[in-house]
Design a protein around this motif. Structure first.
Motif, PDB file in Angstrom:
ATOM      1  N   GLY A 107      36.768  28.206  64.639  1.00  0.00           N
ATOM      2  CA  GLY A 107      35.419  28.519  64.173  1.00  0.00           C
ATOM      3  C   GLY A 107      35.383  29.797  63.360  1.00  0.00           C
ATOM      4  O   GLY A 107      34.704  29.872  62.321  1.00  0.00           O
ATOM      5  N   LYS A 108      36.115  30.813  63.804  1.00  0.00           N
ATOM      6  CA  LYS A 108      36.192  32.084  63.058  1.00  0.00           C
ATOM      7  C   LYS A 108      36.875  31.878  61.703  1.00  0.00           C
ATOM      8  O   LYS A 108      36.458  32.444  60.693  1.00  0.00           O
ATOM      9  CB  LYS A 108      36.943  33.115  63.889  1.00  0.00           C
ATOM     10  N   GLU A 109      37.894  31.054  61.686  1.00  0.00           N
ATOM     11  CA  GLU A 109      38.603  30.763  60.439  1.00  0.00           C
ATOM     12  C   GLU A 109      37.678  30.079  59.432  1.00  0.00           C
ATOM     13  O   GLU A 109      37.645  30.437  58.247  1.00  0.00           O
ATOM     14  CB  GLU A 109      39.803  29.854  60.747  1.00  0.00           C
ATOM     15  N   LEU A 110      36.898  29.102  59.917  1.00  0.00           N
ATOM     16  CA  LEU A 110      35.968  28.390  59.037  1.00  0.00           C
ATOM     17  C   LEU A 110      34.873  29.317  58.526  1.00  0.00           C
ATOM     18  O   LEU A 110      34.461  29.230  57.368  1.00  0.00           O
ATOM     19  CB  LEU A 110      35.351  27.202  59.785  1.00  0.00           C
ATOM     20  N   LYS A 111      34.413  30.220  59.403  1.00  0.00           N
ATOM     21  CA  LYS A 111      33.374  31.159  58.973  1.00  0.00           C
ATOM     22  C   LYS A 111      33.911  32.129  57.934  1.00  0.00           C
ATOM     23  O   LYS A 111      33.246  32.420  56.927  1.00  0.00           O
ATOM     24  CB  LYS A 111      32.823  31.918  60.186  1.00  0.00           C
ATOM     25  N   LYS A 112      35.110  32.628  58.148  1.00  0.00           N
ATOM     26  CA  LYS A 112      35.713  33.548  57.191  1.00  0.00           C
ATOM     27  C   LYS A 112      35.907  32.897  55.826  1.00  0.00           C
ATOM     28  O   LYS A 112      35.756  33.551  54.776  1.00  0.00           O
ATOM     29  CB  LYS A 112      37.065  34.028  57.731  1.00  0.00           C
ATOM     30  N   ALA A 113      36.185  31.581  55.834  1.00  0.00           N
ATOM     31  CA  ALA A 113      36.384  30.845  54.578  1.00  0.00           C
ATOM     32  C   ALA A 113      35.059  30.447  53.927  1.00  0.00           C
ATOM     33  O   ALA A 113      35.047  29.850  52.842  1.00  0.00           O
ATOM     34  CB  ALA A 113      37.221  29.600  54.841  1.00  0.00           C
ATOM     35  N   GLY A 114      33.939  30.776  54.586  1.00  0.00           N
ATOM     36  CA  GLY A 114      32.628  30.452  54.025  1.00  0.00           C
ATOM     37  C   GLY A 114      32.209  29.008  54.192  1.00  0.00           C
ATOM     38  O   GLY A 114      31.250  28.552  53.566  1.00  0.00           O
ATOM     39  N   LYS A 115      32.886  28.274  55.073  1.00  0.00           N
ATOM     40  CA  LYS A 115      32.563  26.863  55.254  1.00  0.00           C
ATOM     41  C   LYS A 115      31.470  26.638  56.299  1.00  0.00           C
ATOM     42  O   LYS A 115      30.858  25.571  56.336  1.00  0.00           O
ATOM     43  CB  LYS A 115      33.819  26.090  55.641  1.00  0.00           C
ATOM     44  N   VAL A 116      31.238  27.615  57.155  1.00  0.00           N
ATOM     45  CA  VAL A 116      30.177  27.545  58.158  1.00  0.00           C
ATOM     46  C   VAL A 116      29.487  28.899  58.257  1.00  0.00           C
ATOM     47  O   VAL A 116      30.025  29.919  57.814  1.00  0.00           O
ATOM     48  CB  VAL A 116      30.719  27.133  59.555  1.00  0.00           C
ATOM     49  N   LYS A 117      28.303  28.891  58.867  1.00  0.00           N
ATOM     50  CA  LYS A 117      27.559  30.143  59.076  1.00  0.00           C
ATOM     51  C   LYS A 117      27.790  30.710  60.480  1.00  0.00           C
ATOM     52  O   LYS A 117      27.641  31.906  60.705  1.00  0.00           O
ATOM     53  CB  LYS A 117      26.063  29.886  58.881  1.00  0.00           C
ATOM     54  N   VAL A 124      30.229  30.559  64.234  1.00  0.00           N
ATOM     55  CA  VAL A 124      31.485  30.189  64.874  1.00  0.00           C
ATOM     56  C   VAL A 124      31.265  29.012  65.824  1.00  0.00           C
ATOM     57  O   VAL A 124      32.065  28.082  65.906  1.00  0.00           O
ATOM     58  CB  VAL A 124      32.068  31.385  65.653  1.00  0.00           C
ATOM     59  N   LEU A 125      30.139  29.053  66.532  1.00  0.00           N
ATOM     60  CA  LEU A 125      29.815  28.060  67.557  1.00  0.00           C
ATOM     61  C   LEU A 125      28.309  27.933  67.672  1.00  0.00           C
ATOM     62  O   LEU A 125      27.599  28.938  67.659  1.00  0.00           O
ATOM     63  CB  LEU A 125      30.410  28.502  68.908  1.00  0.00           C
ATOM     64  N   CYS A 126      27.822  26.713  67.803  1.00  0.00           N
ATOM     65  CA  CYS A 126      26.398  26.495  68.055  1.00  0.00           C
ATOM     66  C   CYS A 126      26.199  26.219  69.544  1.00  0.00           C
ATOM     67  O   CYS A 126      26.341  25.084  70.024  1.00  0.00           O
ATOM     68  CB  CYS A 126      25.882  25.326  67.210  1.00  0.00           C
ATOM     69  N   ASP A 147      33.930  38.345  69.239  1.00  0.00           N
ATOM     70  CA  ASP A 147      34.253  37.240  68.338  1.00  0.00           C
ATOM     71  C   ASP A 147      33.059  36.724  67.544  1.00  0.00           C
ATOM     72  O   ASP A 147      33.233  36.001  66.557  1.00  0.00           O
ATOM     73  CB  ASP A 147      34.859  36.078  69.128  1.00  0.00           C
ATOM     74  N   GLY A 148      31.852  37.038  67.994  1.00  0.00           N
ATOM     75  CA  GLY A 148      30.660  36.553  67.296  1.00  0.00           C
ATOM     76  C   GLY A 148      30.384  35.075  67.522  1.00  0.00           C
ATOM     77  O   GLY A 148      29.603  34.464  66.790  1.00  0.00           O
ATOM     78  N   ALA A 149      30.985  34.491  68.565  1.00  0.00           N
ATOM     79  CA  ALA A 149      30.759  33.073  68.854  1.00  0.00           C
ATOM     80  C   ALA A 149      29.449  32.863  69.608  1.00  0.00           C
ATOM     81  O   ALA A 149      28.805  31.820  69.475  1.00  0.00           O
ATOM     82  CB  ALA A 149      31.925  32.514  69.667  1.00  0.00           C
ATOM     83  N   LEU A 150      29.059  33.846  70.406  1.00  0.00           N
ATOM     84  CA  LEU A 150      27.800  33.788  71.148  1.00  0.00           C
ATOM     85  C   LEU A 150      26.847  34.813  70.548  1.00  0.00           C
ATOM     86  O   LEU A 150      27.187  35.988  70.432  1.00  0.00           O
ATOM     87  CB  LEU A 150      28.035  34.089  72.631  1.00  0.00           C
ATOM     88  N   LYS A 151      25.646  34.340  70.190  1.00  0.00           N
ATOM     89  CA  LYS A 151      24.669  35.214  69.528  1.00  0.00           C
ATOM     90  C   LYS A 151      23.276  34.911  70.036  1.00  0.00           C
ATOM     91  O   LYS A 151      22.923  33.742  70.239  1.00  0.00           O
ATOM     92  CB  LYS A 151      24.731  35.004  68.006  1.00  0.00           C
ATOM     93  N   THR A 152      22.481  35.944  70.227  1.00  0.00           N
ATOM     94  CA  THR A 152      21.116  35.737  70.687  1.00  0.00           C
ATOM     95  C   THR A 152      20.250  35.075  69.624  1.00  0.00           C
ATOM     96  O   THR A 152      19.186  34.532  69.929  1.00  0.00           O
ATOM     97  CB  THR A 152      20.479  37.065  71.120  1.00  0.00           C
TER      98      THR A 152
END
Length: 425
Positions: free
Chosen positions: A179-189, A191-193, A252-257
């Motif tokens: 998820g972090k890799e995809l976010k870094k590549a700009g493919k997702v906003k 890491v995890l929903c 990691d930024g996977a969990l966000k309020t």
């Protein structure tokens, strides 16, 4: 399935609300009694009225079968829609003598309903019990007695965008890294929903919490949750909250309020994240998004414990203070426990049927149902003890605190103190 967070003053009225997945009508009624009637259940006399309370998604599919039962037994059957605070509405009406004969609701109501004398055991034969999934019967069993006829099982799983993440992750660590890799590549906003929100969400967080070594209660000698042994402040739970902190906004930024129950499913459906942790209620929106997906169990952390989700079981209850108790037992034990009713309820609100025969037919047309069942087969039935109501809010506060970067030990200790105070431990 979503948990409404309650204050501790509402402990005696456990509130657990399920999201609806839409109403697609019902099948033609062709139900016949399933199995033989229990010898302990008297045959209902002709005449009389049977009153059933159900939420909006179940009224329409249930009515044809209720009408058929009424015709076959020479009685009037009324199916009444209850759409707000269903458990509390039922309890209040029951205590006032104005309640129904049958109530439909979640199995985790059982402890509170039994404590308040609102429901009777359901007289299912051994043959009928064997026709259901093992976890469904386990969920509706309380103090050694069966208190509901289960009809649907629901739990969360990992729903994956297979275009963005073709392979199912072997571990949670692998999933987060991807998820972090995809976010870094700009493919997702994201890491995890997975919803956290401003108040936390113990229901969705629990598989991660459990895999990291966290626990809610100890166990009694019979293996039931023990409310005298609250474990939110235990060493294992402190470590688990620490793991949630690592996944949080300063880690990691996977969990966000900012990821909430209102946006987490639509974000996944719009391709803004590759991974969604949710349940069958998400699938209508996911399918509308037109993305390719797969459903697999929530993976565990590397070297962690299993990521066990909570399992909820929707059930038919016999009201202890109903005016037509013999009719209610006949309807619940020997009529709705058949695959035609289970399939009709599934088509109105697609949650996997608890009845094995119905699930086998449903999964032929909808493989998602079997995949969700597989993801929950080793899950934990939502504790049906009334004291579970004291867990949600303190857990949510602790979760939010660590996701924002707070100290795990302090957050766990505060949750433990709040819960012990509410339960007078």
């Amino acid at each position: 399935m979503r948990v409404r967070v309650l204050g501790v003053a509402a402990l005696s009225t456990l509130a657990f609300a399920a999201t609806a997945c839409g109403d697609s009508g019902s099948t033609a009624p062709s139900a016949q009694p399933s199995g033989s009637a229990s010898a302990s259940a008297p045959a209902p006399a002709a005449g009389g009225t049977l009153v059933i309370w159900a939420d909006p998604s179940r009224v329409k599919p249930l009515k044809p079968f209720a009408d058929r039962f009424g015709s076959e037994n020479g009685v009037t059957v009324e199916v009444k829609e209850i759409s707000k605070d269903n458990q509390m509405t039922f309890l209040t009406a029951s205590q006032q003598g104005s309640g129904p004969d049958i109530m439909i609701g979640a199995h985790d109501w059982i402890g509170n309903l039994v404590q308040n004398g609102a429901i009777d055991p359901v007289t299912l034969t051994d043959e009928q019990k064997a026709a259901f999934s093992e976890i469904a019967i386990k969920a509706v069993t309380f103090n050694g007695q069966v208190y509901g006829a289960p009809y649907a099982v629901e739990n969360i799983a990992l729903i994956r965008n297979t275009e963005l993440a073709p392979d199912a992750p072997a571990t949670l660590d692998e999933m987060i890294d991807k998820g972090k890799e995809l976010k870094k590549a700009g493919k997702v906003k994201e890491v995890l929903c997975l919803p956290v929100g401003v108040k936390g969400d113990a229901f969705h967080a629990y598989p991660l919490f459990a895999s990291a070594g966290g626990a809610l209660f100890g166990q009694t000698a019979s293996g039931d949750p023990d409310p005298k042994q609250v474990l939110l402040g235990s060493e294992g739970s402190v470590k688990a909250f620490g793991k949630l902190k690592e996944l949080g906004e300063k880690g990691d930024g996977a969990l966000k309020t900012s990821v909430t129950n209102e946006n987490y499913i639509v974000n996944f459906a719009a391709g803004k994240c590759a991974y969604l942790i949710s349940g069958p209620w998400a699938m209508s929106e996911v399918k509308k998004g037109g993305i390719s997906y797969d459903i697999t169990p929530v993976p565990a952390f590397k070297d962690g414990k299993p990521a066990t989700p909570f399992v909820g079981v929707q059930s038919f209850f016999v009201a202890a203070k109903g005016k037509s108790k013999a009719l209610a037992q006949e309807f619940v034990a020997n009529y709705v426990t058949n695959k035609d009713v289970a399939k009709a309820l599934y088509e109105a609100d697609p949650r996997p049927p608890a009845l094995t025969a119905a699930l086998q037919e449903v999964q032929a047309a909808d493989p998602d149902a079997a995949k969700f069942m597989d993801a929950g087969k080793s899950g934990m039935p939502m504790p049906a003890i009334p004291e579970m109501a004291a867990i949600w809010e303190p857990f949510g506060i602790a979760e939010t605190a660590v996701v924002k970067g707070g100290d795990a030990a302090k957050a766990a200790a505060a949750a433990q103190k709040a819960i012990d105070g509410a339960l007078k431990n």
